[in-house]
Design a protein around this motif. Structure first.
Motif, mmCIF file in Angstrom:
data_model
loop_
_atom_site.group_PDB
_atom_site.id
_atom_site.type_symbol
_atom_site.label_atom_id
_atom_site.label_comp_id
_atom_site.label_asym_id
_atom_site.label_seq_id
_atom_site.Cartn_x
_atom_site.Cartn_y
_atom_site.Cartn_z
ATOM 1 N N ARG A 139 0.830 -1.216 0.000
ATOM 2 C CA ARG A 139 0.000 0.000 0.000
ATOM 3 C C ARG A 139 0.862 1.262 0.000
ATOM 4 N NH1 ARG A 139 -5.412 0.339 1.076
ATOM 5 N NH2 ARG A 139 -6.530 -1.612 1.440
ATOM 6 N N LEU A 140 2.150 1.119 0.255
ATOM 7 C CA LEU A 140 3.041 2.269 0.332
ATOM 8 C C LEU A 140 4.377 1.892 -0.307
ATOM 9 C CD1 LEU A 140 3.311 5.175 1.679
ATOM 10 C CD2 LEU A 140 4.563 3.993 3.493
ATOM 11 N N THR A 141 4.916 2.788 -1.122
ATOM 12 C CA THR A 141 6.264 2.607 -1.669
ATOM 13 C C THR A 141 7.112 3.802 -1.287
ATOM 14 O OG1 THR A 141 5.723 3.641 -3.803
ATOM 15 C CG2 THR A 141 5.436 1.248 -3.622
ATOM 16 N N GLY A 173 1.369 6.218 -1.957
ATOM 17 C CA GLY A 173 0.581 5.329 -1.133
ATOM 18 C C GLY A 173 -0.888 5.294 -1.490
ATOM 19 N N ARG A 174 -1.543 4.234 -1.000
ATOM 20 C CA ARG A 174 -2.992 4.085 -1.049
ATOM 21 C C ARG A 174 -3.414 3.648 0.348
ATOM 22 N NH1 ARG A 174 -4.777 0.802 -5.914
ATOM 23 N NH2 ARG A 174 -4.764 2.864 -6.911
ATOM 24 N N PRO A 175 -3.502 4.614 1.281
ATOM 25 C CA PRO A 175 -3.839 4.247 2.673
ATOM 26 C C PRO A 175 -5.173 3.535 2.777
ATOM 27 C CG PRO A 175 -3.033 6.506 2.529
ATOM 28 C CD PRO A 175 -3.255 6.043 1.132
ATOM 29 N N ASP A 221 -5.474 7.954 -3.066
ATOM 30 C CA ASP A 221 -4.125 7.781 -3.581
ATOM 31 C C ASP A 221 -3.338 9.074 -3.362
ATOM 32 O OD1 ASP A 221 -4.682 5.245 -4.564
ATOM 33 O OD2 ASP A 221 -5.284 6.003 -6.529
ATOM 34 N N SER A 263 0.983 10.831 -3.863
ATOM 35 C CA SER A 263 2.385 10.664 -4.211
ATOM 36 C C SER A 263 3.105 11.974 -3.917
ATOM 37 C CB SER A 263 2.553 10.303 -5.692
ATOM 38 O OG SER A 263 3.918 10.226 -6.043
#
Length: 800
Positions: A558-560, A624-626, A631, A633
């Motif tokens: 979900r997070l990079t 991320g997509r919490p 979404d 960035s």
């Protein structure tokens, strides 16, 4: 040290080519993952194969076609809003310039760019690429030295544009229309049609775009800046078998820009004995111009691109080739600050851009331990640039109606003949399931023949003894602007790099990389005659770069978080120094400069010059997509790009060794120009920059309301070249709208620069002036570009 590095690169070349398994270019750039809550997988082709973004050992910013449409990025230069430390500028409607990691470029340098541009893997001219964009699949901003895996080498990076290709199986397409309160409009669309399902298909797309460019109004011409772009693209895809596929693309572009030069300052009555003003006082938010002549730039371009992949079992044969035929025509008043009222200095420049490019590569099909590729690249550019301009020599700054000037017309003819061929090789070694080494090298043969003839014609001058002006007879003479000994350049650079990647876990990868770049020196076009050779032609440039990076995925993807740090050392960095006052020597009886510098400033010119430099910094991106409906960035960059005590051309009117342009123009020292030692920035950009974007969605039955935001931040920075403190910029765009589930249709309202910031983004070092033998005409204005004011609009789109 240099020979040691060359031996390393030769060893790389001999082992073969990079870890490029025989996969074709990715046709799908995102794999939907919203149903699982994970971030979408983004596939990139930065390494000439299709890999997940998180697996590529390189710092990259990716802008998908979907983002381009949703964020109303209608111009290629808008890509900078999603890539920190990338600045794409155009100060005059013609000269597109790219800066990345503080490494800047001016297209009038005549060198290869510091940031290269590719359209469907074919290098293209920035003046054609940086226009209105449409029907794109993806844009990738590749950071750091490039050239090992693509035909040309660039020290700062590359931007790759990839158009959408036909769908072999289904009819699909889109149409989008936008209008704003500042008379801007954009209509674009594309459709794929299978002709033989599964085997042959075509895609047709088109664009019409109009806007007011920099929103400037010319008070002396009663004319606003305006632009209109029309373009169409036809693509054919053919896949007769699983082993072979080919794509053929043709694109036509017509762009017509009439960009007024914005001024900033109090104005002036430049001529003695004459109360005529150059124009009214102008602040940044007045958005006015004062030049009395036209400013128009037209681009007519045709682009053909062919690519195919042929699977030979043991390897895949890849080919990309292209032909670009562009006609660039600029007509402009060089007296942009109206330093001489009731006078225009028209320059007409015609630039043909005829380029043929071909690249053939053989790439091994995937092997567990060793993969390789070998390739050959060829490029040739021809055409003849012609320039016709006024080059009048003013004796004193009296009203132009007094006629105290020597009328001169200059015709410059510049044949272009540039050729490059290169061979490349790369290898990839998968030592373990975690450790991979990739090496690549390119040996090039660069040939460039630069000739320029300047014909100066004048009816002469009858003389004016009261002002000490002698009789000057009529003349017409032709001379070589580039000395014969400087006209031919041949280089054989060896460039390339290596990366070492270690995968600690499937969600944590680290890499270390080395890259070498090269740019050949070039002679300037239209350089004033009778100057020293260092001002006519620059030397070649080399750089070595090192980078380490970390790529991670967290919380079930979900997070990079991606981090990189880099260091790059330049030997003879090539830069351009605008508006440098020069003294081209004592005059003969015809009023032509032939002798040594005589202490008089004869004009100003933009010179190329070399100086050692260092670039270092860090970059980070977190996306991320919490939750499934949100979404975001954020990308940030901190870069120090500085000269290393380089002695460079400058304006130093007060003789203190520091750049300045206040007061009367003078030359410090015995040369044709003044020189200053510099530890200054390579470009007028701050060290830090940040970009961010987000979208929040709400499900309401079969409808999906949404809110989007796009933000970029650039802090204040002092420019040594311009002697000016640039204010910080916080640009915020907001979007609110409604779409049907499945993205079939969408309507959005938007506001760009919602904070209505009006900031200077570029400024001349001093006020616009015209030199004379007896005191300059001073316009009272500096020439600027500024952020566009707030703009509201509406966009509707439909996909099928």
């Amino acid at each position: 040290m240099k020979s040691h590095n060359q031996r390393i690169l030769i060893a790389m070349l001999c082992t073969g080519v990079s870890a490029l398994p025989g996969t074709t270019m990715a046709q799908t750039t995102q794999q939907p993952a919203a149903s699982t809550g994970q971030l979408d997988d983004i596939v990139v082709t930065a390494t000439r194969d299709a890999r997940a973004l998180q697996d590529v050992p390189m710092s990259i910013n990716v802008v998908t076609g979907d983002q381009i449409e949703k964020l109303n990025l209608f111009d290629a230069k808008d890509i900078q809003r999603l890539a920190p430390s990338l600045e794409l500028t155009n100060t005059d409607g013609r000269s597109n310039a790219a800066t990345l990691r503080g490494i800047t470029f001016n297209p009038d340098q005549g060198t290869s760019p510091s940031v290269d541009i590719y359209l469907n893997e074919i290098p293209v001219d920035a003046q054609t690429a940086f226009t209105a964009i449409y029907d794109l699949e993806q844009v990738e901003v590749l950071r750091g030295p490039q050239g090992a895996l693509r035909g040309r080498t660039a020290p700062g990076g590359a931007i790759t544009f990839r158009t959408r290709r036909p769908d072999l199986d289904d009819v699909d397409g889109y149409i989008q229309a936008t209008a704003t309160d500042r008379s801007a409009y954009n209509v674009q669309g594309g459709v794929s049609l299978p002709l033989v399902p599964g085997e042959l298909a075509m895609r047709v797309s088109a664009l019409v775009d109009g806007n007011r460019l920099n929103q400037v109004y010319n008070v002396n011409r009663d004319e606003r800046s305006r632009s209109r772009t029309e373009s169409a693209r036809l693509s054919l895809a053919w896949q007769p078998s699983d082993a072979f596929n080919a794509n053929l693309t043709y694109q036509y572009l017509h762009a017509d820009n009439r960009q007024q030069y914005q001024v900033f300052g109090e104005g002036n009555a430049p001529a003695l004995f004459d109360p005529t003003l150059s124009g009214p006082p102008a602040d940044v938010d007045d958005y006015i111009a004062v030049h009395e002549g036209p400013r128009r730039y037209q681009n007519n371009s045709h682009f053909i691109n062919l690519a195919f992949d042929w699977d030979l079992d043991f390897a895949t044969l890849n080919f990309v080739g292209g032909h670009q035929d562009s006609r660039l025509v600029q007509v402009g008043d060089s007296d942009v600050g109206n330093a001489i009222p009731n006078y225009t200095s028209i320059q007409t420049t015609k630039t043909p851009y005829n380029v043929d490019v071909a690249e053939l590569r053989l790439v091994s099909n995937s092997n567990a331990f060793w993969n390789w590729s070998v390739g050959a690249f060829y490029s040739k550019q021809t055409g003849t640039v012609t320039v016709n301009q006024k080059a009048d020599r003013f004796f004193v700054n009296t009203p132009v109606s007094f006629g105290l000037f020597l009328p001169i017309t200059a015709d410059i003819v510049v044949p272009v003949n540039s050729e490059q061929w290169s061979i490349s090789a790369s290898s990839s070694f998968q030592f373990t399931d975690k450790l991979r080494l990739e090496v690549a090298a390119r040996y090039s043969d660069l040939k460039n023949i630069q000739r320029a003839s300047v014909t100066a014609t004048s009816p002469g001058f009858p003389g004016f003894p009261a002002f000490g002006i002698p009789f000057i007879p009529a003349f017409s003479s032709t001379s070589d602007a580039i000395p014969p000994e400087l006209s031919k350049t041949t280089n054989h650079p060896l460039t390339g790099g290596a990366t070492l990647t270690y995968e600690f876990t499937p969600d944590l990868t680290a890499y270390a990389a080395y890259g070498r770049s090269f740019r050949a020196g070039t002679a300037g076009v239209g350089v004033p005659v009778n100057l020293s050779n260092d001002l006519i032609k620059s030397d070649s440039e080399r750089s070595d770069a090192f980078e380490i990076g970390l790529k991670t995925a967290l919380f079930d993807r979900r997070l990079t978080l991606n981090l990189s740090a880099f260091y790059q050392k330049f030997d003879g960095y090539i830069s351009r120094f605008p508006g440098i006052s020069y003294d081209n020597g004592a005059l003969n009886v015809f009023g032509q400069p032939v002798g040594p510098p005589d202490g008089n400033v004869d004009g100003a010119f933009d010179f190329n010059y070399n100086g050692d430099a260092t670039v270092k910094g860090i970059e980070a991106t977190i996306a991320g997509r919490p939750i499934d409906a949100w979404d975001f960035s954020v990308s940030a960059s901190y870069v120090e790009a500085r000269f290393d005590d380089a002695v460079l051309p400058c304006n130093d009117f007060n003789g203190d060794g520091e750049p300045d342009a206040e007061g009367d123009a003078v030359i410090t020292g015995p040369g044709n120009v003044s020189y200053c030692a510099s530890k200054g920035r390579l470009g007028d950009v701050p060290d830090f920059s940040l970009t961010a974007n987000t979208e929040i969605r709400f499900a309401v039955g079969d409808l999906e309301p949404f809110v989007r935001g796009l933000f970029s931040y650039r802090p204040s920075v002092f420019s040594q070249r311009s002697n000016f403190d640039y204010q910080s910029r916080e640009l915020l765009d907001l979007y609110v709208g409604l779409r049907g589930l499945g993205d079939g249709w969408e309507v959005s309202l938007f506001a760009k620069n919602i904070l209505n910031q009006k900031r200077i983004t570029n400024i001349s070092q001093g006020e616009s002036r015209t030199a004379t033998d007896g005191g300059d005409y001073l316009s009272g204005y500096r020439i600027i570009t500024a952020t566009n004011p707030r703009e509201f609009g509406i966009t509707t789109s439909f996909k099928f």
